[in-house]
Design an enzyme around this catalytic site. Structure first.
Site, PDB file in Angstrom:
ATOM      1  N   LYS A  80       0.866  -1.179   0.000  1.00  0.00           N
ATOM      2  CA  LYS A  80       0.000   0.000   0.000  1.00  0.00           C
ATOM      3  C   LYS A  80       0.900   1.224   0.000  1.00  0.00           C
ATOM      4  CE  LYS A  80      -4.471   1.058   0.609  1.00  0.00           C
ATOM      5  NZ  LYS A  80      -5.682   0.366   0.213  1.00  0.00           N
ATOM      6  N   GLY A 180     -25.486   2.254   3.569  1.00  0.00           N
ATOM      7  CA  GLY A 180     -24.645   2.858   2.527  1.00  0.00           C
ATOM      8  C   GLY A 180     -24.966   2.268   1.169  1.00  0.00           C
ATOM      9  N   VAL A 184     -20.875   0.330  -4.276  1.00  0.00           N
ATOM     10  CA  VAL A 184     -21.084  -1.102  -4.034  1.00  0.00           C
ATOM     11  C   VAL A 184     -22.530  -1.371  -3.591  1.00  0.00           C
ATOM     12  CG1 VAL A 184     -20.356  -3.106  -2.698  1.00  0.00           C
ATOM     13  CG2 VAL A 184     -18.661  -1.423  -3.431  1.00  0.00           C
ATOM     14  N   TYR A 186     -25.308   0.080  -4.106  1.00  0.00           N
ATOM     15  CA  TYR A 186     -26.318   0.167  -5.166  1.00  0.00           C
ATOM     16  C   TYR A 186     -26.395  -1.140  -5.962  1.00  0.00           C
ATOM     17  CZ  TYR A 186     -28.504   1.492  -9.577  1.00  0.00           C
ATOM     18  OH  TYR A 186     -29.319   1.524 -10.686  1.00  0.00           O
TER      19      TYR A 186
HETATM   20  P1  NAD Z   1     -19.041   4.943  -1.780  1.00  0.00           P
HETATM   21  O1  NAD Z   1     -18.390   6.145  -1.188  1.00  0.00           O
HETATM   22  O2  NAD Z   1     -19.453   4.955  -3.194  1.00  0.00           O
HETATM   23  O3  NAD Z   1     -20.357   4.572  -0.926  1.00  0.00           O
HETATM   24  C1  NAD Z   1     -20.443   4.712   0.456  1.00  0.00           C
HETATM   25  C2  NAD Z   1     -21.850   5.201   0.756  1.00  0.00           C
HETATM   26  O4  NAD Z   1     -22.009   5.253   2.179  1.00  0.00           O
HETATM   27  C3  NAD Z   1     -22.133   6.617   0.218  1.00  0.00           C
HETATM   28  O5  NAD Z   1     -23.351   6.621  -0.495  1.00  0.00           O
HETATM   29  C4  NAD Z   1     -22.213   7.453   1.491  1.00  0.00           C
HETATM   30  O6  NAD Z   1     -23.102   8.549   1.364  1.00  0.00           O
HETATM   31  C5  NAD Z   1     -22.715   6.428   2.487  1.00  0.00           C
HETATM   32  N1  NAD Z   1     -22.521   6.801   3.878  1.00  0.00           N
HETATM   33  C6  NAD Z   1     -21.489   7.500   4.437  1.00  0.00           C
HETATM   34  N2  NAD Z   1     -21.698   7.641   5.762  1.00  0.00           N
HETATM   35  C7  NAD Z   1     -22.864   7.008   6.050  1.00  0.00           C
HETATM   36  C8  NAD Z   1     -23.610   6.797   7.227  1.00  0.00           C
HETATM   37  N3  NAD Z   1     -23.222   7.282   8.418  1.00  0.00           N
HETATM   38  N4  NAD Z   1     -24.748   6.072   7.153  1.00  0.00           N
HETATM   39  C9  NAD Z   1     -25.187   5.585   5.974  1.00  0.00           C
HETATM   40  N5  NAD Z   1     -24.536   5.777   4.807  1.00  0.00           N
HETATM   41  C10 NAD Z   1     -23.379   6.471   4.849  1.00  0.00           C
HETATM   42  O7  NAD Z   1     -18.059   3.728  -1.455  1.00  0.00           O
HETATM   43  P2  NAD Z   1     -18.091   2.272  -2.093  1.00  0.00           P
HETATM   44  O8  NAD Z   1     -17.090   2.211  -3.165  1.00  0.00           O
HETATM   45  O9  NAD Z   1     -19.502   1.859  -2.353  1.00  0.00           O
HETATM   46  O10 NAD Z   1     -17.525   1.425  -0.877  1.00  0.00           O
HETATM   47  C11 NAD Z   1     -18.312   1.110   0.255  1.00  0.00           C
HETATM   48  C12 NAD Z   1     -17.464   0.416   1.317  1.00  0.00           C
HETATM   49  O11 NAD Z   1     -16.922  -0.783   0.749  1.00  0.00           O
HETATM   50  C13 NAD Z   1     -16.260   1.231   1.787  1.00  0.00           C
HETATM   51  O12 NAD Z   1     -16.004   0.913   3.134  1.00  0.00           O
HETATM   52  C14 NAD Z   1     -15.118   0.712   0.924  1.00  0.00           C
HETATM   53  O13 NAD Z   1     -13.873   0.867   1.547  1.00  0.00           O
HETATM   54  C15 NAD Z   1     -15.498  -0.755   0.807  1.00  0.00           C
HETATM   55  N6  NAD Z   1     -14.953  -1.418  -0.379  1.00  0.00           N
HETATM   56  C16 NAD Z   1     -15.263  -0.970  -1.628  1.00  0.00           C
HETATM   57  C17 NAD Z   1     -14.769  -1.619  -2.751  1.00  0.00           C
HETATM   58  C18 NAD Z   1     -15.116  -1.157  -4.152  1.00  0.00           C
HETATM   59  O14 NAD Z   1     -14.887  -1.926  -5.101  1.00  0.00           O
HETATM   60  N7  NAD Z   1     -15.681   0.009  -4.332  1.00  0.00           N
HETATM   61  C19 NAD Z   1     -13.936  -2.736  -2.590  1.00  0.00           C
HETATM   62  C20 NAD Z   1     -13.639  -3.197  -1.303  1.00  0.00           C
HETATM   63  C21 NAD Z   1     -14.164  -2.519  -0.200  1.00  0.00           C
END
Ligand code: NAD
Length: 354
Positions: A80, A180, A184, A186
């Site tokens: 990282k 959230g 992801v 969605y």
């Molecule tokens: P994203 O930022 O697109 O979505 C996160 C959502 O959570 C947003 O819509 C945000 O408004 C919402 N949110 C923030 N605070 C909140 C709260 N207090 N209550 C309810 N909703 C809240 O991120 P993502 O890419 O969808 O990732 C989601 C999680 O999965 C993160 O923890 C990320 O580290 C993890 N993750 C993502 C991926 C990926 O491929 N995108 C891969 C591994 C892990």
């Protein structure tokens, strides 16, 4: 702070401290393990309050990538990097290209990608000075947005957890709460809806809520109430550390299985969940779908989106293995997953040294 004796240092193979006064770049590149292949992990840009905070973060995240990549059996190791600074005001194309030159100098031992504060466009700048970059949207091997793959892996992980905990091989009629509904969340909601699950969602972003309600008809609750809904499965897809001393007593679910990183505030919370009969899908195992797809880019393995989706379905079996071992040994799933990952890394290290 201590370095070699720090828990997260955990025998990192290499940690490189980078400073380029020309561009203002201050970064740390951490290579935890290349035993299983080149170390792959994103670059985070964050306005750390101290150097110690940045070091702690990069070491913790880098070690975490080794475990995640080992569990997903990707032929890649873990690393990282962090760039110290405010991503909104201090990031420039020159700074990203300088970062790329340092990545290049370690000759492919570490391959970088996006993380918090770093966009695909930033990685395109990095690519101008090094080929050791993944998670791109253009180019012959680009695999694009990892989120649908992550979501599909989480969906398969939920199915595994439901089968193990509830003895049901489908999700029809079950209720799943999703905290959230961003990238992801969605895609996950869409898959859950198609599988016949009832959805309860919460998000602080109204547009994201609207998108998911339009697509699935999910029931919406306040963000403060999502954790305590009476459900079959709770899928955290927003924040880390949401499983803690305060929230655990309010949980009314049989399963916790979602995409968010670092869901347990502390390791001991995994044991408390186990004692309460709540099955926890270790976050780095269930959310590996995105990196599984990026690994194809790293290995320069051409793949269609359909094949990519099919590949991540392995997460079902990996989790089943963890659940069954944890049940047999009466131990928390997170600890069991860590041990499997550690054994794989150690075996590869021994094989390399022989
Ligand atoms: P994203 O930022 O697109 O979505 C996160 C959502 O959570 C947003 O819509 C945000 O408004 C919402 N949110 C923030 N605070 C909140 C709260 N207090 N209550 C309810 N909703 C809240 O991120 P993502 O890419 O969808 O990732 C989601 C999680 O999965 C993160 O923890 C990320 O580290 C993890 N993750 C993502 C991926 C990926 O491929 N995108 C891969 C591994 C892990």
């Amino acid at each position: 702070m201590t370095l070699f004796s720090n828990t997260s240092f955990d025998n990192h193979e290499q940690v490189m401290f980078v400073s380029d006064p020309e561009t203002g770049l201050k970064a740390i590149i951490a290579v935890h393990s290349t035993a299983l292949g080149p170390a792959v992990g994103g670059c985070r840009m964050w306005d750390y309050k101290s150097d110690e905070e940045a070091i702690r973060d990069v070491l913790r995240l880098s070690r975490g990538m080794s475990y995640k990549n080992a569990m997903a059996d990707l032929g890649i190791g873990g690393g990282k990097s962090v760039i110290i600074g405010d991503a909104k005001t201090q990031k420039t194309p020159e700074l990203m290209r300088s970062f790329g030159r340092y990545i290049d100098s370690i000759g492919g031992r570490y391959i970088t990608a996006e993380d918090v504060g770093i966009s695909v466009a930033d990685m395109e700048e990095v690519r101008k000075t090094t080929p050791y970059v993944a998670g791109l949207e253009s180019g012959d091997m680009a695999t694009g947005d990892p989120s649908p793959y992550t979501a599909h892996g989480v969906f398969m992980g939920i199915k595994a957890a439901v089968q193990h905990r509830l003895g049901q091989d489908n999700l029809n009629g079950l209720t799943v709460s999703v905290q959230g509904v961003g990238h992801v969340g969605y895609y996950l909601c869409k898959e859950l809806k198609e599988a016949g699950a009832n959805l309860i969602v919460a998000d602080i972003n109204e547009q994201n809520i609207k998108n998911v309600v339009d697509a699935t008809g999910a029931k919406v609750v306040d963000t403060n109430d999502i954790i305590s809904q009476e459900v079959d499965v709770f899928a955290p897809c927003a924040l880390g550390a949401i499983i803690n001393d305060e929230t655990i007593p309010t949980l009314k679910t049989n399963v916790i299985a979602g995409a968010a990183n670092n869901q347990l505030q502390e390791v001991r919370h995994g044991e408390i969940l186990r004692q309460k009969g709540i099955l926890y899908a270790p976050d780095y195992v269930i959310n590996a779908g995105g990196i599984m797809n990026v690994a194809n880019e790293v290995h320069r393995r051409p793949i269609t989106p359909e094949q990519g989706m099919k590949n991540v379905e392995r997460i079902f079996h990996t989790l089943m293995e963890v659940f069954e071992k944890a049940q047999k040994e009466d131990r928390p799933t997170g600890i069991v997953a860590d041990e499997i990952a550690e054994a794989r890394i150690a075996a590869a290290r021994r094989a390399k040294a022989a």
